[in-house]
Design a protein around this motif. Structure first.
Motif, PDB file in Angstrom:
ATOM      1  N   UNK A   1     -34.178  35.292  28.098  1.00  0.00           N
ATOM      2  CA  UNK A   1     -34.570  36.441  27.268  1.00  0.00           C
ATOM      3  C   UNK A   1     -33.912  37.762  27.692  1.00  0.00           C
ATOM      4  N   UNK A   2     -33.900  38.052  28.992  1.00  0.00           N
ATOM      5  CA  UNK A   2     -33.329  39.335  29.451  1.00  0.00           C
ATOM      6  C   UNK A   2     -31.847  39.439  29.109  1.00  0.00           C
ATOM      7  N   UNK A   3     -31.164  38.333  29.270  1.00  0.00           N
ATOM      8  CA  UNK A   3     -29.726  38.309  29.000  1.00  0.00           C
ATOM      9  C   UNK A   3     -29.484  38.556  27.512  1.00  0.00           C
ATOM     10  N   UNK A   4     -30.229  37.846  26.682  1.00  0.00           N
ATOM     11  CA  UNK A   4     -30.077  37.987  25.231  1.00  0.00           C
ATOM     12  C   UNK A   4     -30.304  39.445  24.807  1.00  0.00           C
ATOM     13  N   UNK A   5     -31.371  40.045  25.377  1.00  0.00           N
ATOM     14  CA  UNK A   5     -31.730  41.420  25.017  1.00  0.00           C
ATOM     15  C   UNK A   5     -30.651  42.405  25.468  1.00  0.00           C
ATOM     16  N   UNK A   6     -30.217  42.291  26.715  1.00  0.00           N
ATOM     17  CA  UNK A   6     -29.270  43.271  27.248  1.00  0.00           C
ATOM     18  C   UNK A   6     -27.919  43.182  26.540  1.00  0.00           C
ATOM     19  N   UNK A   7     -27.444  41.971  26.289  1.00  0.00           N
ATOM     20  CA  UNK A   7     -26.143  41.856  25.610  1.00  0.00           C
ATOM     21  C   UNK A   7     -26.244  42.393  24.179  1.00  0.00           C
ATOM     22  N   UNK A   8     -27.383  42.165  23.532  1.00  0.00           N
ATOM     23  CA  UNK A   8     -27.557  42.681  22.166  1.00  0.00           C
ATOM     24  C   UNK A   8     -27.507  44.211  22.167  1.00  0.00           C
ATOM     25  N   UNK A   9     -28.227  44.825  23.116  1.00  0.00           N
ATOM     26  CA  UNK A   9     -28.241  46.300  23.195  1.00  0.00           C
ATOM     27  C   UNK A   9     -26.840  46.835  23.488  1.00  0.00           C
TER      28      UNK A   9
END
Ligand code: GBH
Length: 493
Positions: A274-282
């Motif tokens: 989840x953290x990876x998905x969120x940070x790359x999206x931002x």
């Protein structure tokens, strides 16, 4: 930790399997034998020879293409239960597509597999260990979504040809190296540097799907008659926070280096961490991309990939300390040094000794922490250690006390994880059976239990002292006589 162990702690559990490993490009040679086509490694070493430390190639390597009988003798001397080797896609399926199967490739792997079985050694086969057909790279390689079908087709050919005799399967070796280094740096083939990790993330997703399709094919079409086990192999350095403030950075590093390749397969919910998905999206949005650079999984894809394992395959060599990058600090981004996306930096502890290849720092306790971490993340999964080993250089000959000390201390930590922490490790594989073409280090880094004389046209193999250590270990099924193998070079306690 080494103090006060009672002898039962050092005994291996019943049924524990020992093996030794190699990979096709690193040992086979025969790069243009018969109808074999070019792999990305054939191209890379011929066109970018300057990147290889000693300017060498794997054209001949250990010449296992001709000397496989000798390799089997060595495995027999060691007394291993299994031999982990990989199949060269371009030797078996020269066009990359399955319109044509090579008779020569078929013959070579049938000989090797039958030869092993005749000596009571189980073949453990990696379907892909980095030598992609150049034809497929010309179509984008692992960044082209069709790769998952090309790989699945190739895997089906491999299962149908060898599945009657091979019961341990590994789809793909170390996706982090394939995608993050192969499509993010020029250090290894194909050496295509695509900015902002676009290539790396495409490769990551396509590779997860490719693995999953191959797993499902085995599961449905071959498992019912052959009853083997199959999984993927991931590579992890253990990461420890440099200070208490660095736990967040460390957690991100674990999710990025490890979770991006394990979470989709081994977690209950599947998909990206989840953290990876969120940070790359931002980050992607800030950079003006219309969608995340980390391609989303559809619901169907999440389900396709989730649970596609029979065991957890793991290569482990070394550890790093992790910290956040200081404000304004200038660090050169590199998959294994500094990650711009997640703002963490890797360091080595000043007390850690390193092997002569530079990156392999010795911290055996990290192996135990890592095994504990896998259990914590993914539960009571069976873990197969598919690589662990130590490099010496050309100055060190047959008396490889420092290699023995590496093996002894790392295996001790693995046994502690099994006995004290209840981690379900089912087997251990030494990297490597013999010195071989060590990718960008050429022949300068020597990982072999057997020394190979690369100046001799016969590629003579000679046992090092570590062969005796291993043969004893495997025969006795316990880590004993440690004093006999104690090296003066290193002490941990
Ligand atoms: C494994 O990779 C491979 O599976 C095997 O083929 C190889 O021979 C063996 O290890 C020994 O290297 O950028 O400074 O960190 C291990 C993971 C990742 C370790 C790339 C070396 C490059 C040096 N490798 N890394 S650095």
């Amino acid at each position: 930790l080494g103090v006060g162990l009672c002898s039962d702690v050092l005994t291996f559990p019943p049924g524990f399997m020992f093996g030794a490993a190699t990979s096709s490009y690193q040992v086979e040679g025969g790069w243009n034998a018969s109808d074999k086509s070019m792999s990305i490694w054939d191209t890379f070493v011929h066109e970018h020879n300057e990147i290889i430390a000693d300017g060498s190639t794997g054209d001949i390597a250990c010449d296992s293409y001709h000397l496989w009988k000798r390799d089997i003798e060595m495995l027999k001397e060691l007394g291993v239960d299994f031999y982990r080797f990989s199949i060269s896609w371009t030797r078996l399926v020269p066009t990359g597509h399955i319109n044509r199967i090579s008779e020569d490739g078929k013959r070579y792997y049938n000989n090797l597999i039958d030869g092993l079985l005749m000596k009571g050694i189980e073949p453990a086969v990696t379907i892909y260990h980095w030598d992609l057909p150049q034809h497929l790279q010309d179509l984008g390689g692992w960044t082209n979504p069709y790769i998952s079908d090309w790989f699945a087709d190739y895997a089906r050919v491999v299962f149908s040809l060898f599945g009657d005799r091979v019961k341990i399967w590994i789809t793909i070796n170390e996706p982090i190296v394939i995608c993050d280094i192969g499509y993010g740096t020029n250090a290894i083939a194909p050496g295509t540097v695509i900015p902002d990790k676009i290539g790396t993330y495409l490769c990551n997703k396509n590779l997860m799907i490719a693995h999953a399709k191959a797993y499902r094919i085995y599961d449905k079409e071959f498992r019912p008659k052959y009853h083997g086990m199959i999984s993927i192999v991931n590579q992890l350095f253990w990461f420890a926070p440099l200070s208490l403030e660095d736990t967040h950075a460390t957690n991100l590093a674990l999710q990025n280096v490890f979770g991006r390749y394990t979470h989709p397969i081994f977690s209950k919910e599947g998909g990206w961490p989840a953290d990876i998905e969120r940070i790359v999206a931002i980050n992607s949005e800030k950079q003006g991309y219309y969608a995340s650079r980390l391609p989303a999984f559809t619901k169907e894809e999440i389900e396709l990939v989730r649970g596609t394992f029979d065991f957890f395959g793991m290569n482990h060599y070394t550890s790093r300390l992790v910290r956040e990058r200081h404000n304004g600090e200038n660090v050169i981004p590199h998959p294994l040094l500094y990650d711009k996306e997640f703002n963490y930096v890797f360091e080595m502890h000043p007390d850690w000794k390193t092997a002569t290849n530079g990156w392999l720092a010795l911290y055996p306790e990290g192996f135990r922490y890592l095994l504990q971490y896998i259990k914590k993340q993914y539960g009571d999964v069976k873990i197969l250690i598919t690589e662990n080993g130590y490099a010496t250089d050309t100055r060190q000959g047959l008396v490889d006390d420092d290699r023995i000390e590496y093996y002894r201390t790392y295996i001790e930590q693995m046994l502690l994880a099994i006995k004290e922490d209840g981690v379900n490790v089912i087997g251990y594989t030494a990297w490597s059976l013999m010195d071989n073409f060590e990718w960008m280090d050429g022949y300068k880094s020597k990982f072999g239990l057997y020394e190979v004389d690369f100046s001799n046209p016969h590629r003579t193999r000679t046992p090092r002292k570590s062969v005796k250590f291993f043969a004893d270990l495997i025969k006795n099924r316990q880590l004993n006589g440690t004093d006999k193998y104690k090296s003066e070079l290193y002490s941990w306690h």
